[in-house]
Scaffold this motif. Sequence first.
Motif, PDB file in Angstrom:
ATOM      1  N   ASN A  27       0.833  -1.200   0.000  1.00 52.35           N
ATOM      2  CA  ASN A  27       0.000   0.000   0.000  1.00 52.35           C
ATOM      3  C   ASN A  27       0.864   1.244   0.000  1.00 52.35           C
ATOM      4  N   TYR A  28       0.251   2.330  -0.407  1.00 49.51           N
ATOM      5  CA  TYR A  28       0.936   3.615  -0.416  1.00 49.51           C
ATOM      6  C   TYR A  28       0.133   4.616   0.385  1.00 49.51           C
ATOM      7  N   ALA A  50      10.426   9.140  -0.792  1.00 48.85           N
ATOM      8  CA  ALA A  50       9.085   9.514  -1.239  1.00 48.85           C
ATOM      9  C   ALA A  50       9.076   9.819  -2.733  1.00 48.85           C
ATOM     10  N   LYS A  51       7.918   9.615  -3.325  1.00 51.08           N
ATOM     11  CA  LYS A  51       7.719   9.972  -4.726  1.00 51.08           C
ATOM     12  C   LYS A  51       6.688  11.092  -4.766  1.00 51.08           C
ATOM     13  N   VAL A 100       9.936  12.474  -9.239  1.00 50.91           N
ATOM     14  CA  VAL A 100       8.880  13.446  -9.486  1.00 50.91           C
ATOM     15  C   VAL A 100       8.229  13.120 -10.825  1.00 50.91           C
ATOM     16  N   LEU A 101       6.904  13.001 -10.820  1.00 50.51           N
ATOM     17  CA  LEU A 101       6.147  12.811 -12.051  1.00 50.51           C
ATOM     18  C   LEU A 101       5.161  13.955 -12.174  1.00 50.51           C
ATOM     19  N   PHE A 122       5.036   4.647 -12.307  1.00 52.15           N
ATOM     20  CA  PHE A 122       5.889   5.546 -11.512  1.00 52.15           C
ATOM     21  C   PHE A 122       5.904   5.147 -10.040  1.00 52.15           C
ATOM     22  N   THR A 123       4.732   4.814  -9.497  1.00 52.63           N
ATOM     23  CA  THR A 123       4.659   4.522  -8.066  1.00 52.63           C
ATOM     24  C   THR A 123       5.018   3.088  -7.724  1.00 52.63           C
ATOM     25  N   LYS A 124       4.643   2.140  -8.560  1.00 52.41           N
ATOM     26  CA  LYS A 124       4.793   0.734  -8.201  1.00 52.41           C
ATOM     27  C   LYS A 124       5.852  -0.003  -8.993  1.00 52.41           C
TER      28      LYS A 124
END
Length: 171
Positions: A27-28, A50-51, A100-101, A122-124
């Motif tokens: 989870n995020y 962190a993203k 950073v996206l 980007f996140t996973k």
Amino acid sequence: VSIEKFDISANKFLNNLFTQMCINPDNYLILDNGVDPMAINTCKEFLGSAKFLVVGRDPRDSYVDLVNSRDVLYEVDQFIFLFKKMRSMFIKNSQGLNNVLYIQFESFLTSFDLEAKRVIEFTKGSQNQYSLEKCIHYNYKKSLKNIGIYKKFHDQVAIKKIEHELKEYCY
């Protein structure tokens, strides 16, 4: 305390705080407006791995929202100046950062599957590992009404000025 010691302590505190909120590693934790996009390079010192997902919006709709909110009173020239300043600060402070996206609000809603896959990747990591259906439970269609609100705005002279001065940011 020294700046270095403060940064280490702040990083440890924030990471412990956020880790406790997100026990499952699959989870995020997503913070809405968690950091200032104009100072994203500074914030990374506190947030470690962190993203950052930064969402931009058509300046014409942003201006209309500001005027309609009555919270902030801007003349169109002030708005244009601040918009350019904030975008240049974001670009300067996020340049070269791979965590950073930037996505465009309007593009996210009108090309949802494509943009959502970019966010997932980007996140996973690899989008092959996660399906869009499992990761996104968002009814984006309600937000489509927030695109193009400038078209019905009473001050079309201001909108034309924004279009001229900020054309590279208009959707």
